[in-house]
Design an enzyme around this catalytic site. Structure first.
Site, PDB file in Angstrom:
ATOM      1  N   CYS A  85       0.880  -1.178   0.000  1.00 16.30           N
ATOM      2  CA  CYS A  85       0.000   0.000   0.000  1.00 16.30           C
ATOM      3  C   CYS A  85       0.908   1.215   0.000  1.00 16.30           C
ATOM      4  O   CYS A  85       1.626   1.457   0.977  1.00 16.30           O
ATOM      5  CB  CYS A  85      -0.909   0.017   1.226  1.00 16.30           C
ATOM      6  SG  CYS A  85      -1.881   1.550   1.372  1.00 16.30           S
ATOM      7  N   CYS A 199      -0.057   3.767  -6.593  1.00 22.34           N
ATOM      8  CA  CYS A 199      -1.170   3.263  -5.789  1.00 22.34           C
ATOM      9  C   CYS A 199      -1.435   1.840  -6.227  1.00 22.34           C
ATOM     10  O   CYS A 199      -1.469   1.556  -7.435  1.00 22.34           O
ATOM     11  CB  CYS A 199      -2.417   4.125  -5.960  1.00 22.34           C
ATOM     12  SG  CYS A 199      -3.874   3.459  -5.101  1.00 22.34           S
TER      13      CYS A 199
END
Length: 239
Positions: A85, A199
């Site tokens: 992440c 991302c």
């Protein structure tokens, strides 16, 4: 279990699944025993990282559950942690301070890959969550590496948030035209020599739609490759 690593996942779950899929796909395996040993912590209820970074006074702090995960998993003795992440790397230094076990730094791996794969690049763009853009976890090291950092326009940033939150997170769906349009604007309108996919939901889009020959570095793909390298090295050392 010996020679394993821990994946701090669930942020979001589809993105973690994409990391696992790519990890298994790229591992040189011809039988069950050739695959890697790992523990997946799919902590789906970790509060949204961007919400907290943008509004820390009113949003729950993701660091609290992430710190618990690191401390719990450290007791098992993994060789390293993978944190698929990008936005969660806002807490990287605080998490690493909790354990002697190395936590791989996905943004740094992605930036290092620019020099390897695009040696003539000068202008490096980033598409990511508003949280990652705000916390400068990519901007500072990109500039420190000698590149010109290219921030997406507000319009591109909004389109990127739509792709991440409204499409992938909310519906597990990728709008291929939107993804390619974002890349086209970064490369053609903002003159980026390469665009970092910062991302893991964008990495999902990359896996499903491809980048249509636009020059990209997929941060999650770089994390996968480093995870495999370290895991295989650890296995070989103990054989």
């Amino acid at each position: 279990m010996k020679d394993f690593f821990t994946i701090l996942g669930g942020m979001g779950t589809e993105a973690t699944e994409a990391y696992i899929h790519l990890l298994n796909e790229r591992t040189p395996a011809h039988r069950d025993q050739d695959y890697l040993n790992y523990v997946l912590v799919n902590h789906a209820t970790v509060p949204d990282r961007t919400d907290y970074i943008v509004d820390p006074k009113h949003q729950p702090n993701p660091l609290i559950p992430l710190a618990e995960d690191v401390q719990q998993q450290s007791q098992l003795g993994p060789k390293f942690f993978a944190l698929p992440c990008n936005t969660a790397h806002y807490f990287y230094d605080q998490l690493q301070a909790l354990t002697e076990i190395p936590i791989l730094h996905m943004p740094n791996l992605a930036i290092a890959a620019v020099a390897q794969k695009f040696p003539n690049a000068k202008r490096v763009g980033l598409i990511a969550t508003d949280g990652t853009l705000k916390d400068r976890v990519y901007e500072v090291p990109i500039q420190a590496a000698g590149y010109q950092f290219v921030m997406p326009t507000p319009e591109i940033a909004q389109e990127t948030m739509t792709l991440i939150y409204d499409d992938v997170k909310a519906q597990n769906w990728v709008d291929e035209d939107l993804y390619h349009h974002i890349l086209q604007q970064m490369v053609e309108d903002l003159d980026c020599d390469v665009v970092i996919l910062g991302c893991t939901e964008i990495s999902v889009a990359e896996e499903r739609a491809g980048h249509a020959d636009f020059p990209v570095i997929d941060a999650q793909g770089e994390l996968v490759d480093e995870s495999i390298r370290l895991a295989l090295d650890a296995r070989q050392q103990n054989n």
